[in-house]
Design an enzyme around this catalytic site. Structure first.
Site, PDB file in Angstrom:
ATOM      1  N   MET A  17      56.046  43.236  40.528  1.00 47.48           N
ATOM      2  CA  MET A  17      56.940  42.375  39.744  1.00 47.48           C
ATOM      3  C   MET A  17      57.675  41.483  40.731  1.00 47.48           C
ATOM      4  O   MET A  17      58.880  41.627  40.961  1.00 47.48           O
ATOM      5  CB  MET A  17      57.904  43.228  38.907  1.00 47.48           C
ATOM      6  CG  MET A  17      57.229  43.947  37.761  1.00 47.48           C
ATOM      7  SD  MET A  17      58.258  45.239  37.003  1.00 47.48           S
ATOM      8  CE  MET A  17      57.751  46.649  37.998  1.00 47.48           C
ATOM      9  N   SER A  66      55.308  57.096  37.087  1.00 48.04           N
ATOM     10  CA  SER A  66      55.943  56.060  37.901  1.00 48.04           C
ATOM     11  C   SER A  66      56.994  56.691  38.800  1.00 48.04           C
ATOM     12  O   SER A  66      57.961  57.291  38.315  1.00 48.04           O
ATOM     13  CB  SER A  66      56.608  55.013  37.006  1.00 48.04           C
ATOM     14  OG  SER A  66      57.431  54.166  37.782  1.00 48.04           O
ATOM     15  N   ASP A 120      52.661  50.213  30.127  1.00 49.42           N
ATOM     16  CA  ASP A 120      53.830  50.621  30.911  1.00 49.42           C
ATOM     17  C   ASP A 120      55.098  50.255  30.148  1.00 49.42           C
ATOM     18  O   ASP A 120      55.315  49.082  29.826  1.00 49.42           O
ATOM     19  CB  ASP A 120      53.805  49.898  32.263  1.00 49.42           C
ATOM     20  CG  ASP A 120      54.944  50.310  33.194  1.00 49.42           C
ATOM     21  OD1 ASP A 120      55.779  51.136  32.788  1.00 49.42           O
ATOM     22  OD2 ASP A 120      54.982  49.799  34.326  1.00 49.42           O
ATOM     23  N   GLY A 121      55.934  51.283  29.865  1.00 50.14           N
ATOM     24  CA  GLY A 121      57.234  51.028  29.256  1.00 50.14           C
ATOM     25  C   GLY A 121      57.493  51.871  28.025  1.00 50.14           C
ATOM     26  O   GLY A 121      56.903  51.630  26.969  1.00 50.14           O
ATOM     27  N   GLY A 122      58.318  52.884  28.175  1.00 50.54           N
ATOM     28  CA  GLY A 122      58.704  53.683  27.026  1.00 50.54           C
ATOM     29  C   GLY A 122      57.626  54.610  26.501  1.00 50.54           C
ATOM     30  O   GLY A 122      57.740  55.125  25.379  1.00 50.54           O
ATOM     31  N   GLY A 176      61.791  45.190  34.762  1.00 54.77           N
ATOM     32  CA  GLY A 176      62.993  45.121  35.583  1.00 54.77           C
ATOM     33  C   GLY A 176      63.757  46.412  35.702  1.00 54.77           C
ATOM     34  O   GLY A 176      64.444  46.637  36.690  1.00 54.77           O
ATOM     35  N   PHE A 177      63.618  47.294  34.708  1.00 53.10           N
ATOM     36  CA  PHE A 177      64.377  48.547  34.722  1.00 53.10           C
ATOM     37  C   PHE A 177      63.545  49.662  34.097  1.00 53.10           C
ATOM     38  O   PHE A 177      62.780  49.424  33.159  1.00 53.10           O
ATOM     39  CB  PHE A 177      65.685  48.405  33.932  1.00 53.10           C
ATOM     40  CG  PHE A 177      66.611  47.356  34.467  1.00 53.10           C
ATOM     41  CD1 PHE A 177      67.476  47.640  35.517  1.00 53.10           C
ATOM     42  CD2 PHE A 177      66.607  46.072  33.949  1.00 53.10           C
ATOM     43  CE1 PHE A 177      68.324  46.668  36.033  1.00 53.10           C
ATOM     44  CE2 PHE A 177      67.442  45.092  34.444  1.00 53.10           C
ATOM     45  CZ  PHE A 177      68.302  45.392  35.499  1.00 53.10           C
ATOM     46  N   GLY A 178      63.728  50.882  34.613  1.00 48.24           N
ATOM     47  CA  GLY A 178      63.100  52.039  34.008  1.00 48.24           C
ATOM     48  C   GLY A 178      63.932  52.546  32.843  1.00 48.24           C
ATOM     49  O   GLY A 178      65.063  52.138  32.634  1.00 48.24           O
ATOM     50  N   GLY A 221      57.509  57.095  33.347  1.00 48.07           N
ATOM     51  CA  GLY A 221      58.477  57.345  34.409  1.00 48.07           C
ATOM     52  C   GLY A 221      59.436  58.454  34.043  1.00 48.07           C
ATOM     53  O   GLY A 221      59.218  59.629  34.337  1.00 48.07           O
ATOM     54  N   SER A 222      60.507  58.099  33.356  1.00 51.34           N
ATOM     55  CA  SER A 222      61.520  59.085  32.991  1.00 51.34           C
ATOM     56  C   SER A 222      60.977  60.138  32.030  1.00 51.34           C
ATOM     57  O   SER A 222      61.472  61.265  31.991  1.00 51.34           O
ATOM     58  CB  SER A 222      62.739  58.392  32.368  1.00 51.34           C
ATOM     59  OG  SER A 222      62.366  57.593  31.259  1.00 51.34           O
ATOM     60  N   HIS A 259      51.940  55.650  40.214  1.00 56.75           N
ATOM     61  CA  HIS A 259      52.275  54.264  39.881  1.00 56.75           C
ATOM     62  C   HIS A 259      53.526  53.818  40.628  1.00 56.75           C
ATOM     63  O   HIS A 259      54.562  54.482  40.589  1.00 56.75           O
ATOM     64  CB  HIS A 259      52.514  54.161  38.374  1.00 56.75           C
ATOM     65  CG  HIS A 259      52.706  52.759  37.878  1.00 56.75           C
ATOM     66  ND1 HIS A 259      51.649  51.914  37.606  1.00 56.75           N
ATOM     67  CD2 HIS A 259      53.834  52.057  37.606  1.00 56.75           C
ATOM     68  CE1 HIS A 259      52.121  50.753  37.175  1.00 56.75           C
ATOM     69  NE2 HIS A 259      53.440  50.802  37.177  1.00 56.75           N
TER      70      HIS A 259
END
Length: 227
Positions: A69, A9, A180-182, A143-145, A202-203, A34
Site C-alpha cells: 500500500m 496478516s 483482505d479486510g474484516g 490503511g488500518f487493521g 489479521g485480528s 501476509h
C-alpha cells in the site's frame, strides 16, 4: 474444487515477538504469511519495510505474501523481492505503468498481483490478466487493521471470479483470488461462496488466544462451501 488458503496478516501480531508469532501461526495451520506494507503516503499509516521481510524469511516455511500500500511502488517491490517475498501485490493507483511494475516483480522471481480498493474499477484488469498470479480485493478501505467487512465487496468478488474463470478457461494457468479486510469465522463461507480462494485475516486470528482453534473453525466453514 478450489483450493482454499488462509493467510494471517502479521500487522495484527505481537511485534515484540514477531518471529515466534510467525512460527506459531504456521504451526496452527496457516498457508501463507501476509505482510501489510503501508507508507503513510498512499495510506494514512506506517508499518513495515523490507528488513521485516528479511528478518522473518528464515522463520517462515510458508510463502510470504507482500501487499504494498505504497506510492510509488517499483523500488519497494524490488526491495521486498530481494528480501525474500514470494508474492507481491500492489494497487494500480501506486504505479505509473502497471504493466511494467508487474513485469519487474515477475522478473525478480516473485508472483505478481493487483489490489482493488472498494471504489477502484476492475477495468485495470482488461490489459494485464496475462501477467497476474493473484487478484486481491479489499473489503475495507486500506490503511488500518481491525475494520469491518464492507458487504458490497461480495459483488466485486463475484465479478472477479467470473473474469478469472473466463480467462483461465481460454488461456490456462492459475490466478488466485484473495480477499483482505474484516474476514472472520462468521463470514468466511460467504466470501468463499462469492468466489474467493485465499483469505487474509489479521485480528480475527492474532486477536485470539488459540490460533489453531480459529483456523480450524475457518476451515470447517470453508468445507461447507465445498460440500
Amino acid at each position: 474444487m478450489r483450493t482454499f488458503r488462509i493467510a494471517p496478516s502479521i500487522l495484527s501480531a505481537d511485534f515484540a515477538r514477531l518471529g515466534q508469532e510467525v512460527c506459531d501461526v504456521i504451526a496452527a495451520g496457516a498457508d501463507i504469511i501476509h505482510f501489510d506494507v503501508m507508507d503513510n503516503h498512499y495510506v494514512p499509516n506506517l508499518t513495515m519495510g523490507p528488513m521485516f521481510c528479511e528478518a522473518i524469511r528464515p522463520h517462515s516455511s510458508a510463502p510470504i505474501d507482500v501487499h504494498l500500500m505504497v506510492k510509488p511502488v517499483d523500488a519497494l517491490a524490488a526491495a521486498f523481492a530481494k528480501a525474500g517475498a514470494d508474492i507481491i501485490t500492489f494497487h494500480p493507483e501506486g504505479s505509473e505503468h502497471i504493466d511494467r511494475t508487474l513485469g519487474l516483480i515477475k522478473d525478480a522471481g516473485c508472483k505478481a498481483g493487483l489490489v482493488f480498493n472498494p471504489a477502484t474499477p476492475l477495468s485495470y484488469l482488461d490489459h494485464v490478466m496475462d501477467k497476474l498470479d493473484m487478484i486481491l480485493i479489499m473489503s475495507v478501505n486500506p490503511g488500518f487493521g481491525g475494520q469491518s467487512f464492507i458487504p458490497h465487496a461480495l459483488e466485486k468478488i463475484r465479478q472477479v471470479r467470473q473474469r478469472i474463470d473466463e480467462y483461465t478457461a481460454k488461456r490456462g494457468g492459475e490466478i488466485w483470488l484473495e480477499v483482505d479486510g474484516g474476514v472472520k469465522v462468521d463470514n468466511i463461507a460467504q466470501v468463499a461462496a462469492a468466489g474467493a480462494d485465499t483469505f487474509v485475516a489479521g485480528s480475527a486470528i492474532y486477536g485470539q488466544k488459540e490460533y489453531k482453534a480459529v483456523i480450524d473453525a475457518m476451515r470447517a466453514e470453508l468445507a461447507r462451501v465445498q460440500a
